[in-house]
Motif scaffolding. Structure first.
Motif, PDB file in Angstrom:
ATOM      1  N   LEU A   1       9.832   6.829   0.661  1.00 37.59           N
ATOM      2  CA  LEU A   1       8.809   5.954   1.229  1.00 37.59           C
ATOM      3  C   LEU A   1       8.620   6.205   2.720  1.00 37.59           C
ATOM      4  O   LEU A   1       7.490   6.186   3.225  1.00 37.59           O
ATOM      5  CB  LEU A   1       9.180   4.485   0.977  1.00 37.59           C
ATOM      6  CG  LEU A   1       9.125   4.036  -0.485  1.00 37.59           C
ATOM      7  CD1 LEU A   1       9.574   2.583  -0.612  1.00 37.59           C
ATOM      8  CD2 LEU A   1       7.733   4.214  -1.083  1.00 37.59           C
ATOM      9  N   ALA A   2       9.732   6.447   3.425  1.00 38.40           N
ATOM     10  CA  ALA A   2       9.621   6.754   4.861  1.00 38.40           C
ATOM     11  C   ALA A   2       8.834   8.045   5.073  1.00 38.40           C
ATOM     12  O   ALA A   2       8.005   8.144   5.986  1.00 38.40           O
ATOM     13  CB  ALA A   2      11.012   6.865   5.485  1.00 38.40           C
ATOM     14  N   ALA A   3       9.085   9.032   4.220  1.00 36.69           N
ATOM     15  CA  ALA A   3       8.349  10.296   4.318  1.00 36.69           C
ATOM     16  C   ALA A   3       6.858  10.067   4.095  1.00 36.69           C
ATOM     17  O   ALA A   3       6.015  10.612   4.814  1.00 36.69           O
ATOM     18  CB  ALA A   3       8.896  11.303   3.310  1.00 36.69           C
ATOM     19  N   TRP A   4       6.525   9.240   3.131  1.00 40.22           N
ATOM     20  CA  TRP A   4       5.125   8.997   2.785  1.00 40.22           C
ATOM     21  C   TRP A   4       4.364   8.374   3.954  1.00 40.22           C
ATOM     22  O   TRP A   4       3.194   8.678   4.183  1.00 40.22           O
ATOM     23  CB  TRP A   4       5.054   8.103   1.555  1.00 40.22           C
ATOM     24  CG  TRP A   4       3.710   8.025   0.896  1.00 40.22           C
ATOM     25  CD1 TRP A   4       2.941   6.912   0.743  1.00 40.22           C
ATOM     26  CD2 TRP A   4       2.988   9.090   0.270  1.00 40.22           C
ATOM     27  NE1 TRP A   4       1.778   7.210   0.067  1.00 40.22           N
ATOM     28  CE2 TRP A   4       1.775   8.548  -0.234  1.00 40.22           C
ATOM     29  CE3 TRP A   4       3.239  10.452   0.092  1.00 40.22           C
ATOM     30  CZ2 TRP A   4       0.830   9.323  -0.901  1.00 40.22           C
ATOM     31  CZ3 TRP A   4       2.298  11.226  -0.576  1.00 40.22           C
ATOM     32  CH2 TRP A   4       1.108  10.663  -1.064  1.00 40.22           C
TER      33      TRP A   4
ATOM     34  N   ASN B   1       0.828  -1.213   0.000  1.00 39.72           N
ATOM     35  CA  ASN B   1       0.000   0.000   0.000  1.00 39.72           C
ATOM     36  C   ASN B   1       0.856   1.255   0.000  1.00 39.72           C
ATOM     37  O   ASN B   1       0.561   2.222  -0.717  1.00 39.72           O
ATOM     38  CB  ASN B   1      -0.940  -0.009   1.205  1.00 39.72           C
ATOM     39  CG  ASN B   1      -1.758   1.264   1.310  1.00 39.72           C
ATOM     40  OD1 ASN B   1      -1.353   2.225   1.958  1.00 39.72           O
ATOM     41  ND2 ASN B   1      -2.913   1.286   0.668  1.00 39.72           N
ATOM     42  N   VAL B   2       1.919   1.249   0.803  1.00 39.37           N
ATOM     43  CA  VAL B   2       2.805   2.420   0.855  1.00 39.37           C
ATOM     44  C   VAL B   2       3.446   2.669  -0.509  1.00 39.37           C
ATOM     45  O   VAL B   2       3.458   3.789  -1.019  1.00 39.37           O
ATOM     46  CB  VAL B   2       3.891   2.238   1.941  1.00 39.37           C
ATOM     47  CG1 VAL B   2       4.922   3.363   1.854  1.00 39.37           C
ATOM     48  CG2 VAL B   2       3.270   2.221   3.322  1.00 39.37           C
ATOM     49  N   MET B   3       3.965   1.616  -1.114  1.00 36.22           N
ATOM     50  CA  MET B   3       4.647   1.775  -2.406  1.00 36.22           C
ATOM     51  C   MET B   3       3.683   2.170  -3.514  1.00 36.22           C
ATOM     52  O   MET B   3       4.007   3.023  -4.353  1.00 36.22           O
ATOM     53  CB  MET B   3       5.384   0.480  -2.767  1.00 36.22           C
ATOM     54  CG  MET B   3       6.565   0.194  -1.866  1.00 36.22           C
ATOM     55  SD  MET B   3       7.581  -1.201  -2.424  1.00 36.22           S
ATOM     56  CE  MET B   3       6.486  -2.570  -2.076  1.00 36.22           C
ATOM     57  N   MET B   4       2.490   1.582  -3.521  1.00 33.91           N
ATOM     58  CA  MET B   4       1.553   1.831  -4.605  1.00 33.91           C
ATOM     59  C   MET B   4       0.777   3.138  -4.435  1.00 33.91           C
ATOM     60  O   MET B   4       0.265   3.687  -5.410  1.00 33.91           O
ATOM     61  CB  MET B   4       0.579   0.654  -4.736  1.00 33.91           C
ATOM     62  CG  MET B   4       1.247  -0.662  -5.085  1.00 33.91           C
ATOM     63  SD  MET B   4       2.158  -0.625  -6.657  1.00 33.91           S
ATOM     64  CE  MET B   4       0.792  -0.600  -7.825  1.00 33.91           C
ATOM     65  N   SER B   5       0.679   3.633  -3.213  1.00 31.65           N
ATOM     66  CA  SER B   5      -0.063   4.883  -2.990  1.00 31.65           C
ATOM     67  C   SER B   5       0.820   6.120  -3.100  1.00 31.65           C
ATOM     68  O   SER B   5       0.313   7.241  -3.225  1.00 31.65           O
ATOM     69  CB  SER B   5      -0.732   4.870  -1.614  1.00 31.65           C
ATOM     70  OG  SER B   5       0.234   4.878  -0.575  1.00 31.65           O
ATOM     71  N   ARG B   6       2.120   5.943  -3.071  1.00 34.02           N
ATOM     72  CA  ARG B   6       3.039   7.085  -3.140  1.00 34.02           C
ATOM     73  C   ARG B   6       2.869   7.841  -4.453  1.00 34.02           C
ATOM     74  O   ARG B   6       2.710   7.255  -5.504  1.00 34.02           O
ATOM     75  CB  ARG B   6       4.493   6.583  -3.029  1.00 34.02           C
ATOM     76  CG  ARG B   6       5.520   7.722  -3.063  1.00 34.02           C
ATOM     77  CD  ARG B   6       6.753   7.327  -3.837  1.00 34.02           C
ATOM     78  NE  ARG B   6       6.476   6.950  -5.207  1.00 34.02           N
ATOM     79  CZ  ARG B   6       6.357   7.808  -6.212  1.00 34.02           C
ATOM     80  NH1 ARG B   6       6.481   9.114  -6.011  1.00 34.02           N
ATOM     81  NH2 ARG B   6       6.123   7.370  -7.434  1.00 34.02           N
ATOM     82  N   ARG B   7       2.924   9.142  -4.361  1.00 36.89           N
ATOM     83  CA  ARG B   7       2.849   9.993  -5.552  1.00 36.89           C
ATOM     84  C   ARG B   7       3.934  11.063  -5.476  1.00 36.89           C
ATOM     85  O   ARG B   7       4.336  11.481  -4.372  1.00 36.89           O
ATOM     86  CB  ARG B   7       1.489  10.709  -5.632  1.00 36.89           C
ATOM     87  CG  ARG B   7       0.289   9.771  -5.669  1.00 36.89           C
ATOM     88  CD  ARG B   7       0.135   9.096  -7.029  1.00 36.89           C
ATOM     89  NE  ARG B   7      -1.024   8.218  -7.016  1.00 36.89           N
ATOM     90  CZ  ARG B   7      -1.003   6.913  -6.706  1.00 36.89           C
ATOM     91  NH1 ARG B   7       0.150   6.348  -6.379  1.00 36.89           N
ATOM     92  NH2 ARG B   7      -2.096   6.195  -6.726  1.00 36.89           N
ATOM     93  N   SER B   8       4.381  11.518  -6.617  1.00 34.34           N
ATOM     94  CA  SER B   8       5.274  12.678  -6.649  1.00 34.34           C
ATOM     95  C   SER B   8       4.432  13.922  -6.420  1.00 34.34           C
ATOM     96  O   SER B   8       3.440  14.146  -7.125  1.00 34.34           O
ATOM     97  CB  SER B   8       5.997  12.763  -7.999  1.00 34.34           C
ATOM     98  OG  SER B   8       6.909  11.683  -8.134  1.00 34.34           O
ATOM     99  N   ILE B   9       4.827  14.716  -5.440  1.00 37.05           N
ATOM    100  CA  ILE B   9       4.048  15.889  -5.037  1.00 37.05           C
ATOM    101  C   ILE B   9       4.767  17.161  -5.493  1.00 37.05           C
ATOM    102  O   ILE B   9       5.968  17.320  -5.276  1.00 37.05           O
ATOM    103  CB  ILE B   9       3.854  15.909  -3.507  1.00 37.05           C
ATOM    104  CG1 ILE B   9       3.124  14.643  -3.041  1.00 37.05           C
ATOM    105  CG2 ILE B   9       3.103  17.159  -3.069  1.00 37.05           C
ATOM    106  CD1 ILE B   9       1.743  14.458  -3.615  1.00 37.05           C
TER     107      ILE B   9
ATOM    108  N   PRO C   1      -2.548  13.934  -6.482  1.00 36.58           N
ATOM    109  CA  PRO C   1      -2.545  13.546  -7.899  1.00 36.58           C
ATOM    110  C   PRO C   1      -2.875  12.072  -8.097  1.00 36.58           C
ATOM    111  O   PRO C   1      -2.584  11.237  -7.239  1.00 36.58           O
ATOM    112  CB  PRO C   1      -1.113  13.854  -8.342  1.00 36.58           C
ATOM    113  CG  PRO C   1      -0.304  13.801  -7.094  1.00 36.58           C
ATOM    114  CD  PRO C   1      -1.198  14.280  -6.000  1.00 36.58           C
ATOM    115  N   ASP C   2      -3.513  11.791  -9.227  1.00 35.93           N
ATOM    116  CA  ASP C   2      -3.783  10.403  -9.597  1.00 35.93           C
ATOM    117  C   ASP C   2      -2.485   9.732 -10.034  1.00 35.93           C
ATOM    118  O   ASP C   2      -1.530  10.397 -10.449  1.00 35.93           O
ATOM    119  CB  ASP C   2      -4.796  10.341 -10.749  1.00 35.93           C
ATOM    120  CG  ASP C   2      -6.185  10.822 -10.327  1.00 35.93           C
ATOM    121  OD1 ASP C   2      -6.524  10.645  -9.132  1.00 35.93           O
ATOM    122  OD2 ASP C   2      -6.896  11.371 -11.186  1.00 35.93           O
ATOM    123  N   ALA C   3      -2.475   8.423  -9.942  1.00 38.35           N
ATOM    124  CA  ALA C   3      -1.307   7.662 -10.393  1.00 38.35           C
ATOM    125  C   ALA C   3      -1.180   7.772 -11.909  1.00 38.35           C
ATOM    126  O   ALA C   3      -2.181   7.744 -12.631  1.00 38.35           O
ATOM    127  CB  ALA C   3      -1.438   6.210  -9.981  1.00 38.35           C
TER     128      ALA C   3
END
Length: 216
Positions: free
Chosen positions: A149-152, A43-51, A202-204
Motif C-alpha cells: 500500500l505504501a508503494a501504491w 481509495n488507496v486500498m480499493m485502487s491497488r492492483r497486482s502489477i 489492469p481492471d479489478a
C-alpha cells in the motif's frame, strides 16, 4: 476521465504525505476519523492492483527506504518483528538468480514475455519469517501489505509472489544466491514482493462478498 485521474493522483499524493509522516514518527496518535481521511485511505486500498508489467525505470533507494519504513511499522505479535527483509534492485543480480532457477526448472522461462522470475520487475523485496515463532507468517503478511500500500501511494506497483520464493528454495543452483541473502538462523524465505513503476492498468478482479458473514 482526465479529471478522475487527476483526482485519484491527488488522493494518492495526499495519502503518501500522511502515510510517510506516520511511518517516520515514533509516537503518532491515530488520525482523526474524518470523511476526507476515510475516503483517501479507502481509495488507496480499493485502487491497488497486482502489477505484472513494469517500466524499465529504477525505483530509487530513498523511495524504497521510505516504503520499507512503512512496512516495518505494521503491527506484529509481541513486537518480535519476526521477519527479515532483503532488497534486490540490481538488474544483474536479478538476472543471475533467474538464470540459476531456470537452469533447474526450464519450463518457468516458457511463459510469454518472460524476462525474470519476479514477473519482470526491476526490484524485488524478499521476506523471510522466523520459523521458531508460530505467528511469524501473520507478521510477514502484515508487513507485506504495508509495503504494497505504501508503494501504491508512490505510484509504484507491486505483485506478491509465493512461487518465486519456492523456485529459489527448490533450486540447487540458486542456493548461493539464497546464502548471499544471509537470513539469520531459523529464518526461511517465505515470499517475495515485486516492485516497479506500472506499465499496465489492469481492471479489478471480482471479489466474493459471500466470504463475509456476521455471526449473531
Amino acid at each position: 476521465m482526465k479529471n478522475v485521474i487527476k483526482k485519484s493522483g491527488a488522493l494518492l499524493a495526499l495519502t503518501a504525505s500522511m502515510l510517510f509522516t506516520a511511518c517516520n514518527e515514533q509516537s503518532v496518535a491515530p488520525v482523526a476519523e474524518t470523511a476526507d481521511t476515510a475516503s483517501i485511505v479507502t481509495n488507496v486500498m480499493m485502487s491497488r492492483r497486482s502489477i505484472r508489467a513494469y517500466k524499465d525505470s529504477v525505483v530509487s533507494r530513498e523511495t524504497l527506504n521510505e516504503i520499507l519504513q512503512c512496512g516495518i511499522n505494521a503491527p506484529n505479535g509481541k513486537n518480535l518483528q519476526s521477519y527479515e527483509i532483503r532488497v534486490i534492485d540490481s538488474a544483474a543480480l536479478i538476472d543471475s538468480i533467474t538464470a540459476a532457477v531456470v537452469k533447474d526448472n526450464p519450463k518457468i522461462a516458457e511463459r510469454p514475455g518472460f524476462r525474470n522470475i519476479f514477473v519482470n520487475a526491476p526490484c524485488v523485496v524478499c521476506i523471510a519469517c522466523d520459523q521458531h515463532y508460530d505467528m511469524a507468517q501473520v507478521d510477514c503478511g502484515l508487513l507485506g501489505e504495508n509495503i504494497i500500500l505504501a508503494a501504491w501511494t508512490k505510484g509504484i506497483g507491486s505483485c506478491c509472489l509465493g512461487s518465486s520464493a519456492r523456485w529459489i528454495l527448490d533450486s540447487p543452483s540458486a542456493k548461493p544466491f539464497l546464502d548471499r541473502m544471509a537470513f539469520s538462523e531459523g529464518y526461511q524465505l517465505l515470499y517475495c514482493i515485486a516492485l516497479g513503476y506500472p506499465d499496465e492498468a489492469p481492471d479489478a478482479k471480482p471479489r466474493r462478498s459471500d466470504k463475509i458473514r456476521f455471526i449473531d
